[in-house]
Enzyme design. Sequence first.
Site: not given
Length: 131
Positions: A38, A46, A72
């Site tokens: 994750t 990002e 996730h």
Amino acid sequence: MDARDIIEIGMSAERTLVVPPERTVGHFVPDMPMVYATPMMILEMEMASGDAIRGHLAPGWVTVGTEVDIRHLAASLVGATVRTTAKVVAVERRVIRFEVAAFDGERKIGEGHHARGLVNVESFNKRLGAK
């Protein structure tokens, strides 16, 4: 610098990654499965967000991650090709907000929102040096 002057809603980017063993949860935590971790998925989200706007920033300015709200949804194995997308959905004076997602083929494996703050590198480094 005011992000509203340079960043537009709808700007987007995507990244593709073939999941290597060193990006799996099993790499970081013994006895865990060798599936895409994750935090590594969030990293790609990002980075895609930064890619979407980086070319529009003035010299000496960058963005830094300030918020993540990610789910996730499914596991991906080593060797899977993961595509991560980011799209600007809101722009404030110093904050750019993104809708992000990750896919393993056509299957969505992650989704959520991310925010990046607009930072002047010189001012930021001066503040850090004062601490």
